[in-house]
Design a protein around this motif. Sequence first.
Motif, PDB file in Angstrom:
ATOM      1  N   SER A  49      45.380  35.516  33.628  1.00  0.00           N
ATOM      2  CA  SER A  49      46.285  34.844  34.552  1.00  0.00           C
ATOM      3  C   SER A  49      45.770  34.923  35.982  1.00  0.00           C
ATOM      4  CB  SER A  49      47.687  35.455  34.450  1.00  0.00           C
ATOM      5  OG  SER A  49      47.656  36.838  34.750  1.00  0.00           O
ATOM      6  N   ASN A  50      45.104  36.015  36.326  1.00  0.00           N
ATOM      7  CA  ASN A  50      44.570  36.148  37.678  1.00  0.00           C
ATOM      8  C   ASN A  50      43.495  35.104  37.950  1.00  0.00           C
ATOM      9  OD1 ASN A  50      44.310  37.720  40.245  1.00  0.00           O
ATOM     10  ND2 ASN A  50      42.234  38.007  39.474  1.00  0.00           N
ATOM     11  N   ALA A  51      42.622  34.868  36.965  1.00  0.00           N
ATOM     12  CA  ALA A  51      41.585  33.848  37.133  1.00  0.00           C
ATOM     13  C   ALA A  51      42.209  32.469  37.298  1.00  0.00           C
ATOM     14  CB  ALA A  51      40.637  33.862  35.938  1.00  0.00           C
ATOM     15  N   LEU A  52      43.265  32.184  36.537  1.00  0.00           N
ATOM     16  CA  LEU A  52      43.907  30.875  36.619  1.00  0.00           C
ATOM     17  C   LEU A  52      44.577  30.658  37.969  1.00  0.00           C
ATOM     18  CD1 LEU A  52      44.839  28.225  35.269  1.00  0.00           C
ATOM     19  CD2 LEU A  52      46.863  29.472  34.487  1.00  0.00           C
ATOM     20  N   LEU A  57      38.800  26.775  42.317  1.00  0.00           N
ATOM     21  CA  LEU A  57      38.628  25.408  41.823  1.00  0.00           C
ATOM     22  C   LEU A  57      39.946  24.668  41.673  1.00  0.00           C
ATOM     23  CD1 LEU A  57      36.382  23.463  40.866  1.00  0.00           C
ATOM     24  CD2 LEU A  57      36.770  24.312  38.542  1.00  0.00           C
ATOM     25  N   THR A  58      40.965  25.297  41.051  1.00  0.00           N
ATOM     26  CA  THR A  58      42.230  24.603  40.802  1.00  0.00           C
ATOM     27  C   THR A  58      43.386  25.109  41.646  1.00  0.00           C
ATOM     28  OG1 THR A  58      42.813  26.090  38.964  1.00  0.00           O
ATOM     29  CG2 THR A  58      41.565  24.096  38.425  1.00  0.00           C
ATOM     30  N   SER A  59      43.250  26.263  42.292  1.00  0.00           N
ATOM     31  CA  SER A  59      44.356  26.774  43.110  1.00  0.00           C
ATOM     32  C   SER A  59      44.341  26.203  44.523  1.00  0.00           C
ATOM     33  CB  SER A  59      44.313  28.306  43.171  1.00  0.00           C
ATOM     34  OG  SER A  59      43.115  28.755  43.774  1.00  0.00           O
ATOM     35  N   ASN A  60      43.282  25.488  44.882  1.00  0.00           N
ATOM     36  CA  ASN A  60      43.185  24.808  46.171  1.00  0.00           C
ATOM     37  C   ASN A  60      43.396  23.317  45.938  1.00  0.00           C
ATOM     38  OD1 ASN A  60      41.488  23.161  48.197  1.00  0.00           O
ATOM     39  ND2 ASN A  60      41.648  25.143  49.210  1.00  0.00           N
ATOM     40  N   ALA A  84      31.192  22.198  44.514  1.00  0.00           N
ATOM     41  CA  ALA A  84      29.989  23.029  44.514  1.00  0.00           C
ATOM     42  C   ALA A  84      30.263  24.381  45.160  1.00  0.00           C
ATOM     43  CB  ALA A  84      28.857  22.307  45.236  1.00  0.00           C
ATOM     44  N   ALA A  85      30.993  24.373  46.274  1.00  0.00           N
ATOM     45  CA  ALA A  85      31.321  25.633  46.943  1.00  0.00           C
ATOM     46  C   ALA A  85      32.290  26.465  46.107  1.00  0.00           C
ATOM     47  CB  ALA A  85      31.916  25.346  48.320  1.00  0.00           C
ATOM     48  N   ALA A  86      33.263  25.803  45.478  1.00  0.00           N
ATOM     49  CA  ALA A  86      34.254  26.529  44.680  1.00  0.00           C
ATOM     50  C   ALA A  86      33.606  27.271  43.521  1.00  0.00           C
ATOM     51  CB  ALA A  86      35.309  25.563  44.154  1.00  0.00           C
ATOM     52  N   LEU A  87      32.565  26.697  42.950  1.00  0.00           N
ATOM     53  CA  LEU A  87      31.940  27.310  41.784  1.00  0.00           C
ATOM     54  C   LEU A  87      31.100  28.532  42.124  1.00  0.00           C
ATOM     55  CD1 LEU A  87      31.109  24.112  39.734  1.00  0.00           C
ATOM     56  CD2 LEU A  87      32.764  25.897  39.176  1.00  0.00           C
ATOM     57  N   ARG A  88      31.060  28.910  43.400  1.00  0.00           N
ATOM     58  CA  ARG A  88      30.493  30.212  43.744  1.00  0.00           C
ATOM     59  C   ARG A  88      31.441  31.345  43.330  1.00  0.00           C
ATOM     60  NH1 ARG A  88      28.764  27.338  48.591  1.00  0.00           N
ATOM     61  NH2 ARG A  88      26.494  27.215  48.594  1.00  0.00           N
ATOM     62  N   ASP A  89      32.697  30.976  43.092  1.00  0.00           N
ATOM     63  CA  ASP A  89      33.731  31.939  42.700  1.00  0.00           C
ATOM     64  C   ASP A  89      33.652  32.187  41.194  1.00  0.00           C
ATOM     65  OD1 ASP A  89      36.086  33.388  42.313  1.00  0.00           O
ATOM     66  OD2 ASP A  89      37.326  31.577  42.305  1.00  0.00           O
ATOM     67  N   PRO A  90      33.457  33.432  40.757  1.00  0.00           N
ATOM     68  CA  PRO A  90      33.391  33.710  39.319  1.00  0.00           C
ATOM     69  C   PRO A  90      34.631  33.250  38.555  1.00  0.00           C
ATOM     70  CG  PRO A  90      32.631  35.605  40.567  1.00  0.00           C
ATOM     71  CD  PRO A  90      33.212  34.644  41.564  1.00  0.00           C
ATOM     72  N   ALA A  91      35.814  33.399  39.162  1.00  0.00           N
ATOM     73  CA  ALA A  91      37.040  32.964  38.487  1.00  0.00           C
ATOM     74  C   ALA A  91      37.040  31.453  38.289  1.00  0.00           C
ATOM     75  CB  ALA A  91      38.266  33.397  39.285  1.00  0.00           C
ATOM     76  N   ALA A  92      36.499  30.708  39.263  1.00  0.00           N
ATOM     77  CA  ALA A  92      36.424  29.255  39.135  1.00  0.00           C
ATOM     78  C   ALA A  92      35.513  28.865  37.983  1.00  0.00           C
ATOM     79  CB  ALA A  92      35.928  28.639  40.438  1.00  0.00           C
ATOM     80  N   ARG A  93      34.418  29.581  37.813  1.00  0.00           N
ATOM     81  CA  ARG A  93      33.512  29.285  36.704  1.00  0.00           C
ATOM     82  C   ARG A  93      34.169  29.612  35.361  1.00  0.00           C
ATOM     83  NH1 ARG A  93      29.979  31.674  40.427  1.00  0.00           N
ATOM     84  NH2 ARG A  93      29.579  33.552  39.189  1.00  0.00           N
ATOM     85  N   SER A  94      34.975  30.671  35.342  1.00  0.00           N
ATOM     86  CA  SER A  94      35.700  31.005  34.121  1.00  0.00           C
ATOM     87  C   SER A  94      36.680  29.897  33.751  1.00  0.00           C
ATOM     88  CB  SER A  94      36.443  32.333  34.310  1.00  0.00           C
ATOM     89  OG  SER A  94      37.168  32.679  33.156  1.00  0.00           O
ATOM     90  N   ARG A 153      45.251  28.938  26.299  1.00  0.00           N
ATOM     91  CA  ARG A 153      44.146  29.870  26.091  1.00  0.00           C
ATOM     92  C   ARG A 153      44.193  31.063  27.046  1.00  0.00           C
ATOM     93  NH1 ARG A 153      39.251  25.759  24.608  1.00  0.00           N
ATOM     94  NH2 ARG A 153      38.351  27.643  23.731  1.00  0.00           N
ATOM     95  N   LEU A 154      45.339  31.230  27.710  1.00  0.00           N
ATOM     96  CA  LEU A 154      45.554  32.432  28.510  1.00  0.00           C
ATOM     97  C   LEU A 154      45.699  33.652  27.605  1.00  0.00           C
ATOM     98  CD1 LEU A 154      48.143  31.094  31.101  1.00  0.00           C
ATOM     99  CD2 LEU A 154      45.907  32.060  31.679  1.00  0.00           C
ATOM    100  N   ASN A 155      45.338  34.803  28.132  1.00  0.00           N
ATOM    101  CA  ASN A 155      45.531  36.045  27.397  1.00  0.00           C
ATOM    102  C   ASN A 155      45.868  37.148  28.385  1.00  0.00           C
ATOM    103  OD1 ASN A 155      44.575  38.730  26.113  1.00  0.00           O
ATOM    104  ND2 ASN A 155      44.705  37.314  24.390  1.00  0.00           N
ATOM    105  N   TYR A 156      46.981  37.817  28.150  1.00  0.00           N
ATOM    106  CA  TYR A 156      47.496  38.833  29.069  1.00  0.00           C
ATOM    107  C   TYR A 156      46.476  39.936  29.340  1.00  0.00           C
ATOM    108  CZ  TYR A 156      50.673  42.493  30.802  1.00  0.00           C
ATOM    109  OH  TYR A 156      51.283  43.474  31.543  1.00  0.00           O
ATOM    110  N   LEU A 157      45.737  40.339  28.309  1.00  0.00           N
ATOM    111  CA  LEU A 157      44.775  41.429  28.444  1.00  0.00           C
ATOM    112  C   LEU A 157      43.341  40.940  28.581  1.00  0.00           C
ATOM    113  CD1 LEU A 157      46.214  43.909  25.781  1.00  0.00           C
ATOM    114  CD2 LEU A 157      46.518  43.979  28.262  1.00  0.00           C
ATOM    115  N   GLY A 158      43.139  39.622  28.623  1.00  0.00           N
ATOM    116  CA  GLY A 158      41.786  39.100  28.701  1.00  0.00           C
ATOM    117  C   GLY A 158      41.002  39.328  27.427  1.00  0.00           C
TER     118      GLY A 158
END
Length: 275
Positions: A49-52, A57-60, A84-94, A153-158
């Motif tokens: 959920s934190n990555a989402l 990428l999608t929170s902006n 391109a800039a957003a994908l520097r963020d690991p969460a955005a790539r996830s 495809r969310l998972n509480y514990l990852g």
Amino acid sequence: MEHSPRLAVFVLAVAALFAGACAAPFDPGEEDAGDAASQAVRSDNALTSNALTSNALTSNALTSNALTSNALTAGALARNPLTAAALRDPAARSVLKYIAGCALPAGERILLEIDGVEVAFVGELGLAPRWGEKGGACDAECRSWVSGCVLARLNYLGEKVSISLRGDHEGLRANKAERRAYPRQEATYYGDIFAEEPLYYACLAPGASSIPRVCGPSLDGCVLDVVGPCGAACEKQRDDGSFPGCRAMVRGRSGELRPDEPPYPGSLSVFLEER
């Protein structure tokens, strides 16, 4: 192929555990779904959920609009300075991994050069294949299908788990063997993760009171707005057990809850293996 700016490589390690749901098994009956290939997603369902909620990428809103207004291709992602800039963020790539897996069909992939290493975002379900074509974009229906799929495809514990995704879409057919292997209804997911204020919804399967795989031990504090039973929020349950056309719930003048308009076409129901 055009390449994106050099990005940092990120590897997400997850455990292979399982969290069940509290719902009665769905009876697959004797209906034969033909020879359609099984669409059970058996790996990589470990989006946190934190990555989402916090990815670049999608929170902006500006970046999200740049993503959906252009084709889901390597060239478009690399050329647009916002994505391109957003994908520097690991969460955005996830998150992009799940977006690509939901939108693009099996056999297609996006290749981006990340810090000198070519990284693949692989297609899987093909719920919005035109988005991946040259000149493509993601309209409201595309956004609905991809959003429902990503939320499912969310998972509480990852953790990686095995799930069966079903819905009113050609890419979500479940044959009889899959229905028998995944009989436990969990929940239905829908919304718009690309909206200026992202919308994350879920409704409960018949007999269920929790969604531990996604929300953890309690619905309190869940990243999703769990609106109640799917029977109240959605249209008539389909033969495969999925609920189509689910809606948000609003409170009327007299205090009663009723479905809001319009329904989300991309409502995806998740089924789990028997415990």
